[in-house]
Design an enzyme around this catalytic site. Structure first.
Site, PDB file in Angstrom:
ATOM      1  N   HIS A 155      -5.733   2.761   1.377  1.00 40.37           N
ATOM      2  CA  HIS A 155      -5.038   3.958   1.860  1.00 40.37           C
ATOM      3  C   HIS A 155      -5.706   4.597   3.086  1.00 40.37           C
ATOM      4  O   HIS A 155      -5.060   4.857   4.094  1.00 40.37           O
ATOM      5  CB  HIS A 155      -4.931   5.006   0.762  1.00 40.37           C
ATOM      6  CG  HIS A 155      -4.382   4.478  -0.525  1.00 40.37           C
ATOM      7  ND1 HIS A 155      -3.443   3.481  -0.583  1.00 40.37           N
ATOM      8  CD2 HIS A 155      -4.636   4.809  -1.815  1.00 40.37           C
ATOM      9  CE1 HIS A 155      -3.144   3.226  -1.853  1.00 40.37           C
ATOM     10  NE2 HIS A 155      -3.858   4.012  -2.610  1.00 40.37           N
ATOM     11  N   ASP A 158       0.897  -1.148   0.000  1.00 39.18           N
ATOM     12  CA  ASP A 158       0.000   0.000   0.000  1.00 39.18           C
ATOM     13  C   ASP A 158       0.935   1.197   0.000  1.00 39.18           C
ATOM     14  O   ASP A 158       1.581   1.483   1.010  1.00 39.18           O
ATOM     15  CB  ASP A 158      -0.877   0.020   1.253  1.00 39.18           C
ATOM     16  CG  ASP A 158      -1.820   1.208   1.249  1.00 39.18           C
ATOM     17  OD1 ASP A 158      -1.445   2.267   0.710  1.00 39.18           O
ATOM     18  OD2 ASP A 158      -2.932   1.090   1.772  1.00 39.18           O
ATOM     19  N   HIS A 159       1.017   1.884  -1.123  1.00 43.37           N
ATOM     20  CA  HIS A 159       2.102   2.882  -1.240  1.00 43.37           C
ATOM     21  C   HIS A 159       1.954   4.040  -0.250  1.00 43.37           C
ATOM     22  O   HIS A 159       2.901   4.764  -0.004  1.00 43.37           O
ATOM     23  CB  HIS A 159       2.271   3.362  -2.690  1.00 43.37           C
ATOM     24  CG  HIS A 159       1.253   4.372  -3.126  1.00 43.37           C
ATOM     25  ND1 HIS A 159      -0.006   4.036  -3.545  1.00 43.37           N
ATOM     26  CD2 HIS A 159       1.310   5.716  -3.207  1.00 43.37           C
ATOM     27  CE1 HIS A 159      -0.672   5.121  -3.861  1.00 43.37           C
ATOM     28  NE2 HIS A 159       0.106   6.170  -3.659  1.00 43.37           N
TER      29      HIS A 159
HETATM   30  C1  BG6 Z   1      -3.811   4.989  -6.135  1.00 41.69           C
HETATM   31  C2  BG6 Z   1      -5.167   5.135  -6.789  1.00 41.69           C
HETATM   32  O1  BG6 Z   1      -3.773   3.858  -5.317  1.00 41.69           O
HETATM   33  O2  BG6 Z   1      -3.533   6.135  -5.348  1.00 41.69           O
HETATM   34  C3  BG6 Z   1      -5.233   6.395  -7.616  1.00 41.69           C
HETATM   35  O3  BG6 Z   1      -5.424   4.009  -7.604  1.00 41.69           O
HETATM   36  C4  BG6 Z   1      -4.821   7.596  -6.804  1.00 41.69           C
HETATM   37  O4  BG6 Z   1      -6.539   6.593  -8.161  1.00 41.69           O
HETATM   38  C5  BG6 Z   1      -3.498   7.348  -6.087  1.00 41.69           C
HETATM   39  O5  BG6 Z   1      -4.702   8.698  -7.685  1.00 41.69           O
HETATM   40  C6  BG6 Z   1      -3.183   8.466  -5.113  1.00 41.69           C
HETATM   41  O6  BG6 Z   1      -1.877   8.310  -4.667  1.00 41.69           O
HETATM   42  P1  BG6 Z   1      -0.994   9.572  -4.245  1.00 41.69           P
HETATM   43  O7  BG6 Z   1       0.268   8.978  -3.742  1.00 41.69           O
HETATM   44  O8  BG6 Z   1      -0.842  10.405  -5.486  1.00 41.69           O
HETATM   45  O9  BG6 Z   1      -1.802  10.277  -3.208  1.00 41.69           O
END
Ligand code: BG6
Length: 516
Positions: free
Chosen positions: A264, A201-202
């Site tokens: 997230h 989960d980034h």
């Molecule tokens: C991803 C989603 O997991 O997270 C995207 O699939 C979203 O739709 C993105 O734009 C948001 O990530 P960050 O790091 O740009 O907030």
């Protein structure tokens, strides 16, 4: 200055007990020709190499269906790096990466691809002393996760033997609902042991997110008031200014709730609400987070009607002019009922949090990109101020800013200068970039580094992924059964549908106004 540097070293030693080169292993990327690889993974590997966080006995293998070979892949990689690196590219570091990079062409469901991969990995082991250690990164479409793992198993590429390690990073989306997530977990575990699976989960790779634990448990000031006695409500906002861009094909089938909440937003909630773990070991931390998810009150269909709000953007105005409606975006149905905004009110029904609502909101085409957690404290009594001009006192708010402008701000009331008692809102702020300088990163560096090291703290365990889906499943089901006929219901470039304001207004609250 010195004390700041000392503190910085202490922090990194808490999160990464040894922030030194990790190495000895081949990093194999499936789906190497895709967007994620060029935008995030290659720049992350570059940043790790530039920061001397990869040992010498490391090599990279790309697996894709792009019809390339080692030489043409290396040229493409160098080109992509020039475009997508987070900073200036040092040619020496780039060459270090390129000269230990290999390419295997083939379909992911073809046994011959895995035979070729196996041979390539043996060569790589000899040439780069990678010792049979392997990290397989599945950066493919989700339909391939299970077949790739099954094929890796058949080709005996994920068996751990003679003291080596074999790990698999699985990207999101991990299933599309509770049932499919369970099925995927089951399929992966036919081949892999749980400790070999790293579900990414980034958001957990973001610096401020990792800081939540240090902030809460490495300081004495906040934990004693971190509970229902002092906290009135918690608001988690993940707002994006972009629309769906070129991802309409995926997004129109998924929607905002699936895309952002079970992963997230619930991970952010779990970090804010968890009890102190007994150590920073993966199992200790993940167990505490799992307990929070377990304590979230399940939603009945009636509750979904009053506790969940969906929205879809129509045309609107942004800084650069007119913004198209979601239904006019590429690869989106002209009558799409897919939500691009979701807000939920959740209850964490345990001794620390009973009666403290957690309000979550996330959406595309909001006025600005901002992710933050706002801890809103209870109001103080006004007895003392009866004979002053002060008719109400604002809540103290602690804001954990995840992005951009990463940092923490504490807002409180202070006396305005002058002979009369008047109260104004002021803030004490800590900004990462001002204190520590900014190190451009993709957010994937820590995650890849940890996986090579075998530290799963920042990755999701099977039960956590399933609990995330279990929490949103009733909402998904009800929204599917009762499509929203009022879409679009918010203008692109606005803060979402009025019903989201209503959700809080019913409780006598408002969303925090997010300042610039
Ligand atoms: C991803 C989603 O997991 O997270 C995207 O699939 C979203 O739709 C993105 O734009 C948001 O990530 P960050 O790091 O740009 O907030």
């Amino acid at each position: 200055m010195d004390s700041i540097h000392t503190a910085a070293q202490d922090v990194s030693s808490l999160v990464n007990p040894v922030a030194c080169p990790v190495g000895t292993g081949a990093i194999v990327i499936f789906g190497a020709a895709g967007d994620l690889t060029k935008r995030k993974l290659i720049p992350s590997l570059y940043n790790l190499a530039a920061g001397k966080l990869l040992g010498d006995d490391v090599a990279f293998v790309a697996v894709a269906r792009a019809g390339l070979d080692d030489a043409s892949w290396r040229a493409k990689q160098a080109e992509d790096l020039a475009t997508y690196a987070t900073g200036e590219v040092d040619p020496a570091v780039r060459d270090w990466i390129v000269e230990r990079t290999y390419y295997v062409d083939g379909n992911f469901d073809d046994a011959a691809t895995y035979e070729r991969l196996g041979q390539k990995l043996l060569e790589v082991d000899k040439r780069h002393k990678t010792n049979g250690n392997r990290l397989f990164y599945l950066a493919t479409a989700p339909d391939f996760f299970a077949p790739i793992v099954e094929n890796l198993g058949r080709a005996k590429l994920v068996q751990q033997e003679n003291g080596n390690w074999r790990r698999v990073i699985v990207e999101k989306p991990f299933g599309t609902d509770l049932e499919t997530a369970r099925a995927l977990n089951k399929e992966l575990r036919r081949t892999l042991r749980e400790e070999q699976i790293y579900r990414i989960d980034h958001y957990l790779g973001k610096e401020t997110v990792q800081n939540i634990m240090v902030f809460r448990f490495g300081n004495c000031m906040f934990e004693p008031i971190w509970n229902r006695r002092y906290i009135d409500n918690v608001q988690i906002t993940v707002a994006e200014s972009i629309g769906v861009e070129s991802r309409g094909g995926y997004y129109d089938g998924a929607g905002c709730l699936r895309d952002m909440v079970p992963n997230h937003l619930l991970q952010l909630l779990a970090l804010v609400a968890m009890e102190p773990p007994t150590s920073f070991e993966a199992e200790a931390v993940r167990e505490e987070k799992a307990k929070v998810l377990r304590a979230i009150q399940p939603m009945s269909p009636e509750r979904v009607l009053t506790h969940a709000v969906r929205g879809q953007y129509g045309t609107g105005k942004g800084a650069n002019g007119k913004l198209a409606a979601y239904r006019h975006e590429p690869k989106v149905g002209a009558n799409s009922h897919t939500e691009t905004y979701a807000a939920l009110k959740l209850a964490v029904d345990n001794w620390r949090w009973a009666d403290v609502p957690f309000y979550l909101r996330t959406g595309k085409r909001m006025p600005r990109r901002v992710s933050e957690i706002a801890i809103q404290f209870r109001r103080p009594p006004t007895l003392l101020f009866r004979n002053t001009e002060v008719d109400h006192l604002s809540r103290n708010v602690l804001v954990i800013r995840v992005q951009p402008d990463e940092g923490i701000a504490l807002r409180f009331g202070a006396k305005l200068p002058g002979p009369n008692v008047r109260v104004g809102n002021v803030a004490m702020e800590f900004k990462y970039s001002e204190t520590f300088g900014s190190t451009p990163s993709t957010g994937y560096e820590t995650l890849i580094y940890d996986c090579i090291k075998g530290d799963a703290t920042l990755f999701q365990r099977a039960d956590m992924v399933e609990m995330g889906w279990a929490i949103v499943n009733p909402v998904l089901e009800l929204w599917h059964a009762l499509p929203e006929h009022e879409f679009p219901n918010y203008a692109a470039g606005s803060w979402g549908p009025w019903a989201a304001d209503e959700l809080l207004a019913r409780d006598g609250r408002t969303w925090r106004e997010i300042e610039d």
